[in-house]
Design a protein around this motif. Structure first.
Motif, PDB file in Angstrom:
ATOM      1  N   THR A 192       0.820  -1.207   0.000  1.00 47.92           N
ATOM      2  CA  THR A 192       0.000   0.000   0.000  1.00 47.92           C
ATOM      3  C   THR A 192       0.854   1.257   0.000  1.00 47.92           C
ATOM      4  O   THR A 192       0.364   2.348   0.303  1.00 47.92           O
ATOM      5  CB  THR A 192      -0.929   0.026   1.231  1.00 47.92           C
ATOM      6  OG1 THR A 192      -0.139  -0.070   2.408  1.00 47.92           O
ATOM      7  CG2 THR A 192      -1.937  -1.099   1.184  1.00 47.92           C
ATOM      8  N   LEU A 249      -9.409   2.604   3.602  1.00 43.17           N
ATOM      9  CA  LEU A 249      -8.342   2.827   2.628  1.00 43.17           C
ATOM     10  C   LEU A 249      -8.922   3.124   1.253  1.00 43.17           C
ATOM     11  O   LEU A 249     -10.117   2.959   1.012  1.00 43.17           O
ATOM     12  CB  LEU A 249      -7.455   1.585   2.554  1.00 43.17           C
ATOM     13  CG  LEU A 249      -6.869   1.068   3.866  1.00 43.17           C
ATOM     14  CD1 LEU A 249      -6.124  -0.225   3.624  1.00 43.17           C
ATOM     15  CD2 LEU A 249      -5.963   2.100   4.490  1.00 43.17           C
ATOM     16  N   GLN A 307      -5.758   0.139  -2.576  1.00 41.23           N
ATOM     17  CA  GLN A 307      -4.953  -0.380  -1.473  1.00 41.23           C
ATOM     18  C   GLN A 307      -5.517  -1.706  -0.963  1.00 41.23           C
ATOM     19  O   GLN A 307      -4.774  -2.637  -0.689  1.00 41.23           O
ATOM     20  CB  GLN A 307      -4.883   0.643  -0.343  1.00 41.23           C
ATOM     21  CG  GLN A 307      -4.080   1.876  -0.709  1.00 41.23           C
ATOM     22  CD  GLN A 307      -4.117   2.949   0.350  1.00 41.23           C
ATOM     23  OE1 GLN A 307      -5.176   3.263   0.896  1.00 41.23           O
ATOM     24  NE2 GLN A 307      -2.955   3.513   0.656  1.00 41.23           N
ATOM     25  N   LYS A 341      -4.566  -4.313  -3.585  1.00 45.35           N
ATOM     26  CA  LYS A 341      -3.149  -4.694  -3.565  1.00 45.35           C
ATOM     27  C   LYS A 341      -2.819  -5.568  -2.367  1.00 45.35           C
ATOM     28  O   LYS A 341      -2.070  -6.537  -2.485  1.00 45.35           O
ATOM     29  CB  LYS A 341      -2.252  -3.449  -3.594  1.00 45.35           C
ATOM     30  CG  LYS A 341      -2.204  -2.817  -4.984  1.00 45.35           C
ATOM     31  CD  LYS A 341      -1.177  -1.740  -5.069  1.00 45.35           C
ATOM     32  CE  LYS A 341       0.168  -2.388  -5.295  1.00 45.35           C
ATOM     33  NZ  LYS A 341       1.227  -1.457  -5.606  1.00 45.35           N
TER      34      LYS A 341
END
Length: 173
Positions: free
Chosen positions: A31, A50, A54, A57
């Motif tokens: 992130t 987030l 993020q 990922k």
């Protein structure tokens, strides 16, 4: 993503990170943050929401191929934060269990993903293993992790995350 989903995702990240022995640095890097950010994020009473990329990922790194809808439901277990004394006490209890079950240091180290003989070295210096090491050693030795937590002083393992971790100043990093 709402607050409950963010909290559930955070709990899943901690659970998967510890059970698969991933470091905080590895996960935080996904992130574009550092390990201290991940540590704060995992300890917050309410997880910060987030950016969508993020979440994706992190998910792609810790659990590739797992649908995101599975990671926003309740995690199978909330792994509490342990202070150094609790971790030392847990290592002593695990060492007694290892000896009672006739498991070699080398075998235990190997099965939990440590360098050979690392467990013996850790015990000989009176070290405090990581939460990941404690969790995985319980699995290898066939011990109930929640029972071990109660014996080291965690009163309610399910509530010793997020808000409860903030209340206990001895659990701060």
């Amino acid at each position: 993503m709402d607050n409950e989903m963010a909290n559930n995702f955070r709990d899943w990240v901690r659970y998967i990170r510890i059970s698969r022995r991933l470091t905080g640095t590895e996960v935080a890097r996904q992130t574009d943050h550092d390990n201290s950010w991940l540590s704060r994020w995992e300890r917050m009473p309410q997880a910060t929401i987030l950016e969508p990329w993020q979440y994706l990922k992190i998910r792609d790194y810790i659990a590739p191929g797992v649908p995101m809808r599975s990671l926003v439901k309740k995690a199978p277990m909330r792994i509490p934060f342990l202070n150094r004394e609790q971790r030392k006490k847990a290592s002593e209890m695990l060492e007694r269990a290892r000896i009672a079950k006739c498991v070699a240091n080398f075998t235990l180290s190997d099965k939990i993903g440590m360098n050979p003989n690392s467990w013996a070295c850790l015990i000989s210096i009176g070290g405090a293993p990581s939460e990941s090491t404690i969790y995985l050693a319980c699995k290898v030795l066939g011990l109930d992790y929640k029972e071990l937590l109660k014996e080291v002083g965690v009163n309610d393992p399910e509530k010793c995350n997020g808000a409860a971790a903030e209340e206990h100043t001895e659990n701060k990093v």
